[in-house]
Design a protein around this motif. Structure first.
Motif, mmCIF file in Angstrom:
data_model
loop_
_atom_site.group_PDB
_atom_site.id
_atom_site.type_symbol
_atom_site.label_atom_id
_atom_site.label_comp_id
_atom_site.label_asym_id
_atom_site.label_seq_id
_atom_site.Cartn_x
_atom_site.Cartn_y
_atom_site.Cartn_z
ATOM 1 N N VAL A 42 21.806 -0.548 -32.636
ATOM 2 C CA VAL A 42 22.571 -1.449 -31.774
ATOM 3 C C VAL A 42 21.628 -2.413 -31.068
ATOM 4 O O VAL A 42 20.596 -2.014 -30.535
ATOM 5 N N ARG A 43 21.996 -3.681 -31.083
ATOM 6 C CA ARG A 43 21.286 -4.676 -30.284
ATOM 7 C C ARG A 43 22.294 -5.310 -29.337
ATOM 8 O O ARG A 43 23.425 -5.644 -29.731
ATOM 9 N N VAL A 44 21.892 -5.487 -28.081
ATOM 10 C CA VAL A 44 22.765 -6.048 -27.058
ATOM 11 C C VAL A 44 22.140 -7.329 -26.520
ATOM 12 O O VAL A 44 20.921 -7.409 -26.325
ATOM 13 N N PHE A 45 22.976 -8.334 -26.280
ATOM 14 C CA PHE A 45 22.561 -9.577 -25.633
ATOM 15 C C PHE A 45 23.439 -9.789 -24.408
ATOM 16 O O PHE A 45 24.541 -9.248 -24.307
ATOM 17 N N LYS A 46 22.942 -10.605 -23.473
ATOM 18 C CA LYS A 46 23.701 -10.960 -22.283
ATOM 19 C C LYS A 46 23.858 -12.468 -22.232
ATOM 20 O O LYS A 46 22.885 -13.211 -22.376
ATOM 21 N N THR A 47 25.086 -12.928 -22.033
ATOM 22 C CA THR A 47 25.339 -14.357 -21.929
ATOM 23 C C THR A 47 24.845 -14.887 -20.597
ATOM 24 O O THR A 47 25.137 -14.331 -19.539
ATOM 25 N N GLY A 48 24.089 -15.979 -20.656
ATOM 26 C CA GLY A 48 23.649 -16.643 -19.439
ATOM 27 C C GLY A 48 22.472 -15.963 -18.775
ATOM 28 O O GLY A 48 21.949 -14.952 -19.247
ATOM 29 N N PRO A 49 22.031 -16.515 -17.647
ATOM 30 C CA PRO A 49 20.869 -15.968 -16.938
ATOM 31 C C PRO A 49 21.237 -14.693 -16.193
ATOM 32 O O PRO A 49 22.234 -14.641 -15.482
ATOM 33 N N ASP A 50 20.447 -13.656 -16.372
ATOM 34 C CA ASP A 50 20.711 -12.381 -15.704
ATOM 35 C C ASP A 50 19.485 -11.500 -15.890
ATOM 36 O O ASP A 50 18.865 -11.511 -16.950
ATOM 37 N N PHE A 51 19.124 -10.736 -14.862
ATOM 38 C CA PHE A 51 18.036 -9.787 -14.976
ATOM 39 C C PHE A 51 18.520 -8.342 -14.864
ATOM 40 O O PHE A 51 17.975 -7.451 -15.505
ATOM 41 N N LEU A 52 19.550 -8.103 -14.041
ATOM 42 C CA LEU A 52 19.944 -6.735 -13.729
ATOM 43 C C LEU A 52 20.785 -6.087 -14.828
ATOM 44 O O LEU A 52 20.494 -4.966 -15.261
ATOM 45 N N ASP A 53 21.836 -6.768 -15.284
ATOM 46 C CA ASP A 53 22.644 -6.206 -16.359
ATOM 47 C C ASP A 53 21.804 -5.885 -17.598
ATOM 48 O O ASP A 53 21.975 -4.819 -18.202
ATOM 49 N N PRO A 54 20.886 -6.778 -18.020
ATOM 50 C CA PRO A 54 20.083 -6.452 -19.193
ATOM 51 C C PRO A 54 19.232 -5.191 -19.041
ATOM 52 O O PRO A 54 18.977 -4.493 -20.029
ATOM 53 N N MET A 55 18.774 -4.880 -17.815
ATOM 54 C CA MET A 55 18.006 -3.651 -17.605
ATOM 55 C C MET A 55 18.857 -2.436 -17.959
ATOM 56 O O MET A 55 18.403 -1.505 -18.640
ATOM 57 N N ALA A 58 19.669 -2.397 -21.732
ATOM 58 C CA ALA A 58 18.511 -1.984 -22.512
ATOM 59 C C ALA A 58 18.379 -0.464 -22.510
ATOM 60 O O ALA A 58 18.046 0.148 -23.526
ATOM 61 N N ARG A 59 18.633 0.149 -21.370
ATOM 62 C CA ARG A 59 18.590 1.616 -21.306
ATOM 63 C C ARG A 59 19.688 2.218 -22.180
ATOM 64 O O ARG A 59 19.472 3.225 -22.862
ATOM 65 N N ALA A 60 20.859 1.605 -22.184
ATOM 66 C CA ALA A 60 21.973 2.136 -22.965
ATOM 67 C C ALA A 60 21.747 2.015 -24.463
ATOM 68 O O ALA A 60 22.126 2.888 -25.240
ATOM 69 N N SER A 61 21.098 0.918 -24.881
ATOM 70 C CA SER A 61 20.941 0.648 -26.313
ATOM 71 C C SER A 61 19.590 1.042 -26.874
ATOM 72 O O SER A 61 19.427 1.175 -28.092
ATOM 73 N N GLY A 62 18.592 1.198 -25.992
ATOM 74 C CA GLY A 62 17.262 1.546 -26.444
ATOM 75 C C GLY A 62 16.460 0.390 -26.989
ATOM 76 O O GLY A 62 15.456 0.592 -27.680
ATOM 77 N N ALA A 63 16.869 -0.846 -26.699
ATOM 78 C CA ALA A 63 16.160 -2.029 -27.190
ATOM 79 C C ALA A 63 16.196 -3.114 -26.123
ATOM 80 O O ALA A 63 17.126 -3.159 -25.304
ATOM 81 N N PRO A 64 15.196 -4.012 -26.105
ATOM 82 C CA PRO A 64 15.209 -5.105 -25.122
ATOM 83 C C PRO A 64 16.461 -5.952 -25.244
ATOM 84 O O PRO A 64 16.997 -6.140 -26.344
ATOM 85 N N VAL A 65 16.928 -6.464 -24.103
ATOM 86 C CA VAL A 65 18.131 -7.300 -24.063
ATOM 87 C C VAL A 65 17.736 -8.708 -23.663
ATOM 88 O O VAL A 65 17.201 -8.924 -22.575
#
Length: 459
Positions: A42-55, A58-65
């Motif tokens: 699984v790879r996850v992306f976040k729409t728009g500028p954000d630092f907290l949700d991607p953290m 990333a923990r949920a998916s095991g890969a950088p967001v």
């Protein structure tokens, strides 16, 4: 001339909602963790500028967001990100921002640009049949291709049945019941992932609670084609031989992974240090990057960090390039007044006092003008900087072109509330960090079509 890379296929969706607060991040994290536990890549992306949700994601998916954004990241760079992820993943999840049609460009614009079907998250806690009306409205307003619905905060199986019946020709893909535990938040959004006790247990609980009514193997396969510029791997060596010291701890954690990748691509060596641990700037550093974060929550510790404070003053006095963003700039002020009104001494590099407030002080996409092009990024802060310093320049708001954040420049020190997305203009970032600009540059930067460049984003 460009080289077309082989197409990549993958199952991919954009997860959106009618507004913030519907549970997009919770649902995306639960779904990512569930699929990972089922053996999916699984790879996850976040729409728009954000630092907290991607953290958290990333923990949920095991890969950088990484962020996807038609303006800040760029159309082709976003397309490349999706194509690269599709080569390695079984499923791509893209969490939207705010409501589906909020902002210009919006999450719906992103979905249409890359052919992503939309999964709509609806907080069903105070609704039943009306969920169908909400979903039909979101689908038809754009219109937008809707794959299905995830009903959040569902009370019972009977409640889920009523929601499903209301959707007419739209599938109820999954439900998530009301949770006794939730992801904690503070003034800038979610609490940082590393600060949440038993986060993995919470993610597993959410994944267990998610009821998937149909497997993701039935989702459509999407093809992602990306063109790679023939110079894309011939990165400039502008920072080769230079060591960039980056502050990294709970007070300075707001860094795009792509920013680190960009510095590596420019040839820099990177060392991390912790002001909270009272680390002095590493002796081999040629430049310092102070990213944003939560210095206001750690003001007492920073005030007692005498080695850190002395080292940054010495570095500034010696003319070392220092790039300070938002929280990084706050930590360089004379004083920081926290939300309780208590004053704490900071590094004393920048004349003035930072004051926390309950009112949002800055929000939205902005660009930083430099002699080497515009750097794109954003701003989001709840403090103000009271200073006698005269700004060297101001950022430009993407929404209307008006003046945005003040930019303070003194010698090799560059400070602002602005968060930069380094890949948007690597040459300018290299210059801010002390690059020798007499060297030839081969690194290319992405260019946005007028249709995207001229979009005006809501703050």
């Amino acid at each position: 001339m460009s080289l077309t890379r082989p197409a990549s296929t993958c199952r991919a969706v954009l997860i959106s909602a009618i507004a913030s607060g519907q549970g997009k991040t919770t649902v995306t994290a639960a779904l990512a963790r569930r699929l990972v536990r089922e053996g999916k890549r699984v790879r996850v992306f976040k729409t728009g500028p954000d630092f907290l949700d991607p953290m958290l994601l990333a923990r949920a998916s095991g890969a950088p967001v990484h962020p996807l954004d038609l303006w800040m990241v760029g159309v082709e760079a976003s397309r490349q990100r999706l194509a690269d992820a599709a080569r390695d993943a079984d499923v791509i999840l893209v969490e939207g921002v705010m409501g589906l049609y909020d902002g210009k460009p919006s999450s719906a614009d992103l979905a249409r640009a890359f052919g992503l079907p939309v999964l709509l998250v609806v907080d069903a806690s105070a609704m039943a049949q009306t969920v169908g009306a909400v979903v039909c409205g979101l689908r038809d307003y754009g219109p937008c291709k809707v794959l299905g619905v995830i009903a959040n905060r569902v009370a019972s199986s009977g409640h889920a049945t009523m929601v499903a019946e209301s959707l007419r020709d739209v599938a109820l893909v999954a439900t998530l019941p009301r949770q006794t535990a939730s992801l904690p938040e503070r003034h800038l959004g979610l609490v940082q992932a590393d600060e949440v006790a038993d986060l993995d247990a919470l993610l597993d609980t959410l994944a267990d609670a998610l009821v998937l009514r149909d497997g993701v193997d039935n989702w459509p396969l999407l093809q992602f084609d990306a063109a790679e510029d023939r110079h894309s791997n011939q990165h400039s060596a502008l920072l080769t031989g230079k060591t960039i010291a980056i502050a990294r701890d709970a007070a300075f954690a707001f860094v795009y992974p792509a920013n680190i990748d960009c510095l590596h691509a420019l040839g820099a060596d990177i060392v991390f240090f912790s002001p909270l641990a009272d680390d002095a700037i590493p002796a081999n550093a040629d430049a310092v990057y102070l990213p944003g974060g939560y210095p206001e929550l750690h003001a007492e510790t920073l005030a007692d960090a005498h080695a850190w404070r002395a080292s940054i003053r010495e570095a500034d006095a010696a003319g070392m390039p220092i790039l300070a963003e938002c929280g990084g700039m706050m930590a360089l002020a004379d004083m920081l007044v926290d939300a309780q009104g208590v004053s704490w001494p900071m590094a004393g590099v920048l004349t003035g006092t930072v004051r926390m407030q309950t009112k949002l002080a800055g929000l939205g996409m902005q660009s930083l003008p430099t002699a080497h092009g515009h750097v794109r990024g954003h701003t989001f802060h709840y403090s103000r900087f009271d200073t006698s310093l005269v700004p060297h320049a101001h950022t430009t708001r993407q929404r209307d072109g008006s003046a945005g954040e003040a930019v303070y420049l003194r010698g090799a020190l560059h400070a602002s509330y602005f968060h930069a997305y380094f890949p948007s203009q690597p040459h300018a970032i290299a210059a801010l960090l002390g690059a020798d600009l007499t060297m030839p540059m081969t690194m290319t930067t992405h260019a946005m079509p007028d249709a995207i460049t001229n979009h005006k984003a809501n703050p």
